[in-house]
Design a protein around this motif. Structure first.
Motif, PDB file in Angstrom:
ATOM      1  N   ALA A 115       0.838  -1.206   0.000  1.00 51.87           N
ATOM      2  CA  ALA A 115       0.000   0.000   0.000  1.00 51.87           C
ATOM      3  C   ALA A 115       0.871   1.254   0.000  1.00 51.87           C
ATOM      4  CB  ALA A 115      -0.925  -0.010   1.209  1.00 51.87           C
ATOM      5  N   GLN A 116       0.834   1.994  -1.093  1.00 49.12           N
ATOM      6  CA  GLN A 116       1.748   3.133  -1.254  1.00 49.12           C
ATOM      7  C   GLN A 116       1.068   4.496  -1.147  1.00 49.12           C
ATOM      8  OE1 GLN A 116       5.151   2.786  -1.514  1.00 49.12           O
ATOM      9  NE2 GLN A 116       4.660   0.635  -1.089  1.00 49.12           N
ATOM     10  N   ALA A 117      -0.217   4.537  -0.811  1.00 49.57           N
ATOM     11  CA  ALA A 117      -0.904   5.833  -0.751  1.00 49.57           C
ATOM     12  C   ALA A 117      -0.651   6.568   0.554  1.00 49.57           C
ATOM     13  CB  ALA A 117      -2.409   5.632  -0.958  1.00 49.57           C
ATOM     14  N   TYR A 127      13.295   3.568   5.661  1.00 48.31           N
ATOM     15  CA  TYR A 127      14.100   4.376   4.726  1.00 48.31           C
ATOM     16  C   TYR A 127      13.198   5.334   3.949  1.00 48.31           C
ATOM     17  CZ  TYR A 127      17.205   5.525   0.825  1.00 48.31           C
ATOM     18  OH  TYR A 127      17.956   6.195  -0.117  1.00 48.31           O
ATOM     19  N   ARG A 128      12.079   4.832   3.459  1.00 54.48           N
ATOM     20  CA  ARG A 128      11.147   5.684   2.708  1.00 54.48           C
ATOM     21  C   ARG A 128      10.636   6.827   3.568  1.00 54.48           C
ATOM     22  NH1 ARG A 128       5.827   2.650   1.541  1.00 54.48           N
ATOM     23  NH2 ARG A 128       5.613   3.089   3.762  1.00 54.48           N
ATOM     24  N   GLU A 129      10.224   6.528   4.808  1.00 47.79           N
ATOM     25  CA  GLU A 129       9.690   7.576   5.676  1.00 47.79           C
ATOM     26  C   GLU A 129      10.744   8.643   5.973  1.00 47.79           C
ATOM     27  OE1 GLU A 129       7.095   5.811   4.763  1.00 47.79           O
ATOM     28  OE2 GLU A 129       7.349   4.305   6.326  1.00 47.79           O
ATOM     29  N   TRP A 130      11.978   8.223   6.108  1.00 44.43           N
ATOM     30  CA  TRP A 130      13.063   9.191   6.332  1.00 44.43           C
ATOM     31  C   TRP A 130      13.241  10.086   5.110  1.00 44.43           C
ATOM     32  CZ3 TRP A 130      18.452   7.978   4.449  1.00 44.43           C
ATOM     33  CH2 TRP A 130      19.316   9.057   4.682  1.00 44.43           C
ATOM     34  N   ARG A 131      13.234   9.490   3.918  1.00 39.38           N
ATOM     35  CA  ARG A 131      13.442  10.301   2.706  1.00 39.38           C
ATOM     36  C   ARG A 131      12.251  11.232   2.453  1.00 39.38           C
ATOM     37  NH1 ARG A 131      18.768  10.024   1.634  1.00 39.38           N
ATOM     38  NH2 ARG A 131      18.228  11.236  -0.220  1.00 39.38           N
ATOM     39  N   ILE A 132      11.042  10.783   2.802  1.00 42.37           N
ATOM     40  CA  ILE A 132       9.877  11.638   2.609  1.00 42.37           C
ATOM     41  C   ILE A 132       9.875  12.799   3.593  1.00 42.37           C
ATOM     42  CG2 ILE A 132       7.366  11.724   2.979  1.00 42.37           C
ATOM     43  CD1 ILE A 132       7.142   9.036   1.607  1.00 42.37           C
ATOM     44  N   TRP A 165      10.822  -3.794  -6.658  1.00 43.11           N
ATOM     45  CA  TRP A 165       9.787  -2.758  -6.789  1.00 43.11           C
ATOM     46  C   TRP A 165       9.740  -1.897  -5.532  1.00 43.11           C
ATOM     47  CZ3 TRP A 165       5.184  -2.808  -3.703  1.00 43.11           C
ATOM     48  CH2 TRP A 165       4.233  -1.843  -4.045  1.00 43.11           C
ATOM     49  N   MET A 166       9.769  -2.548  -4.351  1.00 45.47           N
ATOM     50  CA  MET A 166       9.746  -1.791  -3.101  1.00 45.47           C
ATOM     51  C   MET A 166      10.920  -0.840  -3.016  1.00 45.47           C
ATOM     52  SD  MET A 166       7.357  -2.022  -0.711  1.00 45.47           S
ATOM     53  CE  MET A 166       8.181  -1.783   0.863  1.00 45.47           C
ATOM     54  N   ALA A 167      12.100  -1.299  -3.432  1.00 50.59           N
ATOM     55  CA  ALA A 167      13.288  -0.442  -3.389  1.00 50.59           C
ATOM     56  C   ALA A 167      13.085   0.797  -4.253  1.00 50.59           C
ATOM     57  CB  ALA A 167      14.514  -1.229  -3.834  1.00 50.59           C
ATOM     58  N   HIS A 168      12.468   0.621  -5.419  1.00 46.62           N
ATOM     59  CA  HIS A 168      12.232   1.758  -6.312  1.00 46.62           C
ATOM     60  C   HIS A 168      11.233   2.738  -5.701  1.00 46.62           C
ATOM     61  CE1 HIS A 168      14.432   1.668 -10.040  1.00 46.62           C
ATOM     62  NE2 HIS A 168      14.254   0.355 -10.157  1.00 46.62           N
ATOM     63  N   VAL A 169      10.086   2.236  -5.245  1.00 38.97           N
ATOM     64  CA  VAL A 169       9.065   3.158  -4.753  1.00 38.97           C
ATOM     65  C   VAL A 169       9.466   3.790  -3.425  1.00 38.97           C
ATOM     66  CG1 VAL A 169       7.202   2.028  -6.010  1.00 38.97           C
ATOM     67  CG2 VAL A 169       7.707   1.310  -3.671  1.00 38.97           C
ATOM     68  N   CYS A 170      10.433   3.172  -2.725  1.00 40.97           N
ATOM     69  CA  CYS A 170      10.937   3.770  -1.483  1.00 40.97           C
ATOM     70  C   CYS A 170      12.089   4.738  -1.740  1.00 40.97           C
ATOM     71  CB  CYS A 170      11.389   2.669  -0.517  1.00 40.97           C
ATOM     72  SG  CYS A 170      10.029   1.704   0.160  1.00 40.97           S
ATOM     73  N   GLY A 171      12.481   4.890  -3.004  1.00 44.08           N
ATOM     74  CA  GLY A 171      13.526   5.848  -3.350  1.00 44.08           C
ATOM     75  C   GLY A 171      14.931   5.309  -3.242  1.00 44.08           C
ATOM     76  N   LEU A 172      15.086   3.985  -3.125  1.00 43.70           N
ATOM     77  CA  LEU A 172      16.410   3.386  -2.947  1.00 43.70           C
ATOM     78  C   LEU A 172      17.110   3.127  -4.267  1.00 43.70           C
ATOM     79  CD1 LEU A 172      18.292   2.311  -0.684  1.00 43.70           C
ATOM     80  CD2 LEU A 172      17.193   0.066  -0.969  1.00 43.70           C
ATOM     81  N   GLY A 173      16.355   2.941  -5.332  1.00 39.61           N
ATOM     82  CA  GLY A 173      16.956   2.671  -6.634  1.00 39.61           C
ATOM     83  C   GLY A 173      17.119   1.182  -6.903  1.00 39.61           C
ATOM     84  N   MET A 177      -3.968  -0.814  -2.652  1.00 35.40           N
ATOM     85  CA  MET A 177      -3.381   0.531  -2.743  1.00 35.40           C
ATOM     86  C   MET A 177      -1.971   0.511  -3.334  1.00 35.40           C
ATOM     87  SD  MET A 177      -4.780   2.926   0.363  1.00 35.40           S
ATOM     88  CE  MET A 177      -4.645   1.744   1.701  1.00 35.40           C
ATOM     89  N   ALA A 178      -1.511  -0.648  -3.799  1.00 39.62           N
ATOM     90  CA  ALA A 178      -0.339  -0.677  -4.679  1.00 39.62           C
ATOM     91  C   ALA A 178      -0.621   0.132  -5.936  1.00 39.62           C
ATOM     92  CB  ALA A 178       0.017  -2.118  -5.049  1.00 39.62           C
ATOM     93  N   SER A 179      -1.911   0.340  -6.242  1.00 41.18           N
ATOM     94  CA  SER A 179      -2.292   1.127  -7.422  1.00 41.18           C
ATOM     95  C   SER A 179      -1.743   2.548  -7.361  1.00 41.18           C
ATOM     96  CB  SER A 179      -3.812   1.163  -7.562  1.00 41.18           C
ATOM     97  OG  SER A 179      -4.414   1.671  -6.386  1.00 41.18           O
ATOM     98  N   TYR A 180      -1.504   3.056  -6.152  1.00 42.80           N
ATOM     99  CA  TYR A 180      -0.976   4.429  -6.067  1.00 42.80           C
ATOM    100  C   TYR A 180       0.429   4.518  -6.650  1.00 42.80           C
ATOM    101  CZ  TYR A 180      -1.139   9.199  -4.280  1.00 42.80           C
ATOM    102  OH  TYR A 180      -1.186  10.567  -4.195  1.00 42.80           O
TER     103      TYR A 180
END
Length: 812
Positions: free
Chosen positions: A399-401, A459-464, A613-621, A738-741
């Motif tokens: 869920a990415q929303a 990691y994602r929450e920190w970058r956001i 995919w998770m690494a990409h959407v979390c901004g890790l590359g 919510m992966a659709s986001y």
């Protein structure tokens, strides 16, 4: 693009209206749905789903004059309601289905708004009904209010004046339990009330419907009699066009319902909008989940239960209703700002439709927000209760929303995972109790994908957020968690998860696999990056990442896609054949031929590189070689996507996609090697996995393939058979959907990084800023104004330091 007679992201009409039910309400505060016809249904105000709760409630219009007309302000009743739902075999007593309605209806969603347009040649008015509830990114409190509204807009299309009366009527659907009940008054409307008792305090509840127009008349005293006399006379008042005003009953039998009525006149071409405000208050529930250890009784011997956030903010229904009336214009403007930004886009309509439709999950009973403001969720909803408790980490990975729209709520999930749900070993329970408290770890295994995914999400929450202080606070628990994962599943430090590891398919994978292995690589890389930011060194994480990547790309890649190497010998884990509870003699025989039950082996798994995919959407590359990842995703598209499932055998749960419908299968075996008993959901279709695969394809430049998957999924949810706003898996409004986001990120490459204050966009955005959907970030809504980037927050803007065009391969 057409979807079985309708265009994606456009209105639902005709047969496509059959199942439309648009959720309204607040995060964790209760839900009611506006159907595509204009009816109200799915009333779930008591902190649990009531999917088939369609009470006696309706709005109506009465036209006076030479040719009087009375109509319920709804379109034709869907014929599936005539037989099948509860009570239909006995004639559907108490329903409004037998009253005259408009001849035609259509429904257009523009989340969080949904508009029903009604048409009838005998009615001299153009009518539309807009339902909505507050949704302001970055302001979780406004989005958690127990309120909704219906705006009825009437326009005189004739050359003569029209005299009419609008009315709304409801029986007391709050009546429950043994306490007293009745109908009271609120300014401009009525209140349906049920009092709680000492034995059943959770039955307490109240619901208000009111109009802010000073000319409104309120009837709190319906006719008291037997059979359906009360509602018969309520309808007679509509036919007669009378607006009855009566105060609440103070003696004798309580009123069975309440009404509001508003007479008005319209000159030719003139229009009027009637705002019907709805608010409710159910401050106590009987919802609790957990063992005696997790949810112990209090001093009075009672077990604590879920108490909604709004009950700590407001002390009564009157307080909620007053705040709703006072804040209406402001909250509507802010919610409309999000709507306008969201839909002002040139992105593919099927993508916008999918992302918006699943934001309604945040208004469903799937999500909860307890009194201290913390977020908690089921996986989905059964018809009458939540399904699969505890903000399940491996489901909510997808869920990415929430992290982009309400980052404070998402961070509260990390708080629960790394504190209440993590013990001193670093072992995490992947299901949290409710009310949230220390989890019982005895006898409960950890979930590899959920626990490793949690590290990526930190990691994602920190970058956001860019909040290094927050990261420093949570880091010791993150390190403890990762070290547990290494010791438990990779004790030989190969960079692979060899030991049996639990995952989202509710089984254990034995031996290394691409799905959970990619999560491991992502967690190792993310942890190393976070350690560096904090001025710390974690050389083991870098070493394991390097070993693991090499092993995955060589040992677990068959030249086309990533696979699983099934191993059950020479491990620390016990020999599964010695477990008579799970292995009968014939199962042991099968074990020696194929390995443990419920693996995927040589299969082409849709989730086979999920961690990438998770690494990409979390901004890790990138965490794996992009060429091999693309090859895997193309193989999934080629082998797993079916446009017709009528020849596909699914002995598991077939209703998600069936017959001539299409869907993306969780696993196929194009090179042979299908196991006798593969993992238990392998033949199913889940929208959350369809969307993550589609978004990942887009991120890797395979946009055509990604869009084909999205279209296939949304064709199943076109309103004819399924509700477009209820994508289900193990329950209604399933969180994984919510992966659709992430599809928005897949097409735009859009990501705002608060650490380096940079807005990342795909190269194709250079020529068309509108192709970048105004995607929400940790601070608000990212967009472009007068050619310059900005981050739109509640008040004012925050300048973005730079725009950086990243090598996302997606094409607009």
């Amino acid at each position: 693009m057409k979807a079985a007679g309708r265009t994606f992201n456009q209105a639902y009409t005709g047969d496509n209206l059959q199942r439309v039910a648009f959720p309204m309400g607040g995060i964790g505060s209760g839900m009611l749905c506006l159907e595509g016809t204009g009816a109200l249904s799915h009333l779930s105000l008591r902190h649990k789903p009531e999917v088939y709760n369609e009470p006696t409630a309706m709005a109506a219009i009465s036209i006076k004059g030479k040719n009087p007309v009375a109509r319920v302000l709804e379109g034709p009743v869907p014929m599936w309601k005539a037989f099948g739902p509860g009570g239909s075999g006995n004639g559907s007593a108490g329903k409004t289905h037998g009253l005259p309605r408009f001849a035609e209806a259509s429904f257009l969603d523009r989340f969080p708004f949904g508009t029903v347009t009604l048409r009838d040649d005998d009615v001299p008015l153009a009518v539309d009904v807009t339902g909505w509830s507050p949704f302001v990114p970055g302001d979780a409190d406004s989005a958690s209010l127990p309120v909704a509204a219906l705006e009825y807009r009437f326009r005189n299309t004739t050359r003569l004046p029209v005299a009419a009366t609008f009315s709304f009527h409801a029986a007391n659907f709050m009546k429950a339990g043994k306490g007293t009940h009745g109908v009271g008054a609120v300014p401009g409307g009525f209140c349906l009330r049920q009092d709680g008792t000492r034995e059943e305090p959770h039955t307490r509840g109240a619901f208000a419907a009111f109009v802010t127009d000073p000319d409104v008349r309120v009837n709190c005293a319906w006719f008291r009699s037997g059979w359906w006399d009360s509602f018969t006379l309520a309808w007679k008042s509509v036919v007669d066009g009378v607006a009855i005003a009566q105060p609440p009953i103070v003696a004798g039998e309580p009123s069975r319902g309440g009404s509001v009525a508003l007479p008005f006149e319209l000159r030719p071409g003139e229009e009027k909008t009637v705002r019907l405000l709805l608010a409710w208050y159910v401050p106590v529930s009987d919802v609790r989940v957990g063992s005696e250890t997790e949810v112990p009784p209090g001093p009075d011997g009672r077990k604590p239960s879920y108490r909604p956030w709004y009950a700590a903010r407001f002390d009564s229904l009157d307080a909620v209703a007053a705040y709703w009336a006072e804040s209406y214009d402001d909250l509507r403007a802010k919610s409309a700002r999000f709507r306008d930004a969201f839909y002002d886009t040139t992105l593919a309509p099927e993508v916008v439709e999918a992302a918006a439709a699943n934001l309604t999950i945040l208004k469903s009973p799937t999500v909860m927000r307890q009194a201290d403001g913390r977020f908690w969720a089921w996986e989905g909803c059964c018809d009458g209760c939540g399904c699969c408790h505890g903000s399940c980490t491996h489901v909510w990975n997808y869920a990415q929303a929430v992290p982009h729209l309400f980052p404070d709520l998402e961070r509260s999930l990390r708080q629960t995972e790394f504190n209440e749900c993590q013990d001193k070993r670093g072992h995490q329970r992947f299901r949290a109790p409710l009310p949230i408290g220390p989890a019982d770890h005895k006898g409960h295994h950890a979930a590899a994908d959920g626990q490793l995914g949690g590290i990526l999400k930190v990691y994602r929450e920190w970058r956001i957020s860019g909040d290094l202080k927050w990261l420093r606070t949570i880091w010791p628990k993150v390190r403890q968690s990762l070290n547990y994962c290494i010791a438990t599943w990779d004790p030989k430090h190969k960079g692979l998860l060899e030991e049996p590891h639990h995952n989202t398919y509710d089984i254990e994978f034995w031996g290394p696999d691409g799905m959970c292995g990619s999560f491991y690589l992502g967690a190792l890389k993310a942890a190393s990056a976070m350690a560096t930011a904090l001025g710390k060194q974690e050389p083991l994480y870098d070493q394991l990442y390097a070993r693991g990547r090499k092993a995955l790309e060589s040992q677990l890649y068959n030249g086309e896609y990533f696979i699983q190497d099934i191993r059950w010998k020479d491990l620390k884990a016990k020999d599964p054949s010695k477990d008579p509870k799970h292995y009968s003699p014939e199962a042991v025989e099968l074990l020696h031929k194929e390995g443990p039950k419920y693996q995927y082996g040589k299969g082409c798994l849709a989730d086979g590189v999920l961690g990438a995919w998770m690494a990409h959407v979390c901004g890790l590359g990138d965490i794996l070689e992009p060429r091999k990842v693309r090859s895997h995703l193309r193989a999934v598209h080629q082998h797993n996507l079916k446009t017709d499932l009528s020849r596909h055998a699914n002995p598991q749960r077939p209703a998600y996609a069936i017959g001539k419908e299409g869907g993306l299968l969780l696993c196929t075996w194009p090179r042979g090697g299908r196991l006798s008993l593969p993992f238990v959901y392998s033949d199913e279709v889940w929208t959350g996995i369809e969307y993550q695969v589609a978004a990942h394809l887009m991120l890797e430049g395979c946009v055509r393939e990604g869009l084909e998957i999205v279209r296939t999924a949304r064709l199943r949810y076109d309103g004819r058979v399924r509700n477009p706003f209820n994508e289900y898996e193990c329950g209604h409004w399933y969180g994984r959907a919510m992966a659709s986001y992430s599809l928005l990120q897949g097409l735009s490459g859009a990501r705002y990084d608060a650490v380096d204050k940079t807005l990342y966009l795909a190269p194709h955005i250079k020529g068309d800023f509108r192709a970048f959907l105004a995607t929400a970030t940790g601070y608000g809504t990212v967009g472009v104004r007068r050619g310059k980037p900005f981050v739109d927050v509640r008040e004012g803007t925050i300048d973005v330091k730079a725009i950086r065009f990243t090598p996302c391969k997606a094409k607009a």
